[in-house]
Design a protein around this motif. Structure first.
Motif, PDB file in Angstrom:
ATOM      1  N   LEU A  20       0.893  -1.180   0.106  1.00  0.00           N
ATOM      2  CA  LEU A  20       0.161   0.164   0.087  1.00  0.00           C
ATOM      3  C   LEU A  20       0.906   1.218  -0.001  1.00  0.00           C
ATOM      4  O   LEU A  20       0.324   2.157  -0.786  1.00  0.00           O
ATOM      5  N   LYS A  21       2.094   1.152   0.719  1.00  0.00           N
ATOM      6  CA  LYS A  21       2.970   2.314   0.754  1.00  0.00           C
ATOM      7  C   LYS A  21       3.413   2.638  -0.461  1.00  0.00           C
ATOM      8  O   LYS A  21       3.612   3.791  -1.107  1.00  0.00           O
ATOM      9  N   THR A  22       3.685   1.530  -1.401  1.00  0.00           N
ATOM     10  CA  THR A  22       4.426   1.835  -2.713  1.00  0.00           C
ATOM     11  C   THR A  22       3.472   2.327  -3.707  1.00  0.00           C
ATOM     12  O   THR A  22       3.988   2.715  -4.871  1.00  0.00           O
ATOM     13  N   VAL A  23       2.076   2.051  -3.685  1.00  0.00           N
ATOM     14  CA  VAL A  23       1.265   2.329  -4.741  1.00  0.00           C
ATOM     15  C   VAL A  23       0.476   3.752  -4.507  1.00  0.00           C
ATOM     16  O   VAL A  23      -0.211   4.317  -5.137  1.00  0.00           O
ATOM     17  N   ALA A  24       0.579   4.159  -3.147  1.00  0.00           N
ATOM     18  CA  ALA A  24      -0.140   5.392  -2.558  1.00  0.00           C
ATOM     19  C   ALA A  24       0.250   6.449  -3.376  1.00  0.00           C
ATOM     20  O   ALA A  24      -1.022   7.312  -3.680  1.00  0.00           O
ATOM     21  N   ASP A  25       1.348   6.970  -4.047  1.00  0.00           N
ATOM     22  CA  ASP A  25       1.599   8.051  -4.931  1.00  0.00           C
ATOM     23  C   ASP A  25       1.056   8.042  -6.299  1.00  0.00           C
ATOM     24  O   ASP A  25       1.174   9.157  -6.804  1.00  0.00           O
ATOM     25  N   ILE A  26       0.769   6.898  -6.904  1.00  0.00           N
ATOM     26  CA  ILE A  26       0.173   6.820  -8.243  1.00  0.00           C
ATOM     27  C   ILE A  26      -1.256   6.354  -8.199  1.00  0.00           C
ATOM     28  O   ILE A  26      -1.985   6.694  -9.345  1.00  0.00           O
ATOM     29  N   ALA A  27      -2.021   5.905  -7.011  1.00  0.00           N
ATOM     30  CA  ALA A  27      -3.373   5.278  -7.223  1.00  0.00           C
ATOM     31  C   ALA A  27      -4.451   6.535  -7.135  1.00  0.00           C
ATOM     32  O   ALA A  27      -4.224   7.123  -6.113  1.00  0.00           O
TER      33      ALA A  27
END
Length: 249
Positions: A20-27
Motif C-alpha cells: 500500500l505504501k508503494t502505490v499510494a503516490d500513483i493510485a
C-alpha cells in the motif's frame, strides 16, 4: 478516475503494508479483495483510508481476480500481487502512459524474483514477465483455480521498469504454498479429465530439476538456486501424485 490499483489477498499481513505504501503516490483508488484472512491483513489495510476492502469467498484465482476487476473504476488498472513492489522507473512509465504517451493497451512488467532474500537470475526465475498494467476493459483472467492466464485481444508492449517480487520469506511458508497450489492443480486436472501414470509421476520431477538446475543454469544462483530447483521438482511430484490418488479413489 485514471488509475485503479487492485490486489487479491489472503493472510498477507507481512506484505500488504509495504504494498500500500508503494502505490499510494500513483493510485486514484486502491481495491483489496480478500478471501477472509485470519491474520492482520484487514487491520493493516484499514490504516489506509483510501483503500476499499472487500471480502469475497475464494473459488479460484481466475474467478477472484475477475471479481476484483469488476470493482475497478479507473481508466487504467495496475494489478500486482501483494508481495510485488513496482519500482520507481515503472511508476514513472505508468504516469507517462496514463498521460497519453503510450502505444498499447496491455503492458508486461519484467520481474526481479527474490527468494529467501536472494535475487535469482537463473533457473527460469530471471526471465519472467507478467501482464500487470492494462487499460480497463482490455483483459480478463481465465477461469482457472490456479495458474490462471491473462486473456486479451489488445495491443501488448513492455513497460520500462521492473517489479520486485518478494516471493517467500521462509521455507515453511514456501512449503505451505506448494502444498496448497499442488492441491489446486490436482483439482484442476481432475476437472479437465487429465490422467497420469507412474512414469510421469517418477520422471517429471527429475526432468524438472535437471532442466532448471542444469540447462537453465540454476546452479549459478548458489544454494538458493539449488533450493529453488528442488522445490520446483517437489511441486511437480506433488501435483501428479495427488492427481493419481484422486483418480484412483
Amino acid at each position: 478516475m485514471k488509475l485503479s490499483v487492485v490486489v487479491i489477498t489472503f493472510n498477507e499481513e507481512k506484505n500488504i503494508g509495504r504494498f500500500l505504501k508503494t502505490v499510494a503516490d500513483i493510485a486514484d483508488e486502491v481495491i483489496i479483495v480478500d478471501s477472509y484472512s485470519t491474520d492482520r491483513t484487514k487491520e493493516i489495510a484499514s490504516e489506509h483510508p483510501s483503500v476499499t476492502f472487500i471480502s469475497n469467498e475464494f473459488k479460484g484465482y481466475g474467478q477472484q481476480k475477475n471479481f476484483a476487476l469488476s470493482k475497478c473504476r479507473g481508466e487504467w488498472i495496475l494489478f500486482p500481487d501483494a508481495d510485488e513492489v513496482v519500482d520507481e522507473q515503472a511508476k514513472e512509465s505508468i504516469k507517462q502512459i496514463i498521460a497519453g504517451k503510450g502505444n498499447a493497451d496491455v503492458y508486461l512488467l519484467k520481474f526481479n524474483n527474490i527468494l529467501l532474500g536472494k535475487h535469482l537470475r537463473y533457473g527460469g526465475w530471471g526471465s519472467v514477465s507478467r501482464e500487470r498494467f492494462f487499460r480497463n476493459g482490455f483483459g480478463e483472467y481465465s477461469d482457472d483455480k490456479v495458474h490462471e492466464k491473462f486473456l486479451t485481444s489488445g495491443r501488448i508492449s513492455t513497460l520500462n521498469g521492473r517489479i520486485n517480487h518478494y516471493t517467500y520469506h521462509s521455507v515453511s511458508q514456501h512449503i505451505d504454498k506448494i502444498n496448497r497450489y499442488s492441491t489446486l492443480m490436482a483439482e484442476k486436472y481432475v476437472s479437465a479429465g487429465k490422467k497420469v501414470g507412474i512414469i510421469k509421476i517418477v520422471f517429471t520431477p527429475w526432468f524438472t530439476f535437471i532442466k532448471d538446475y542444469i540447462f537453465k543454469l540454476g546452479f549459478l544462483d548458489g544454494v538458493i538456486g539449488l533450493y529453488a530447483a528442488v522445490t520446483t521438482s517437489y511441486y511437480a511430484f506433488l501435483k501428479y501424485i495427488k492427481l493419481y490418488l484422486r483418480k484412483k479413489s
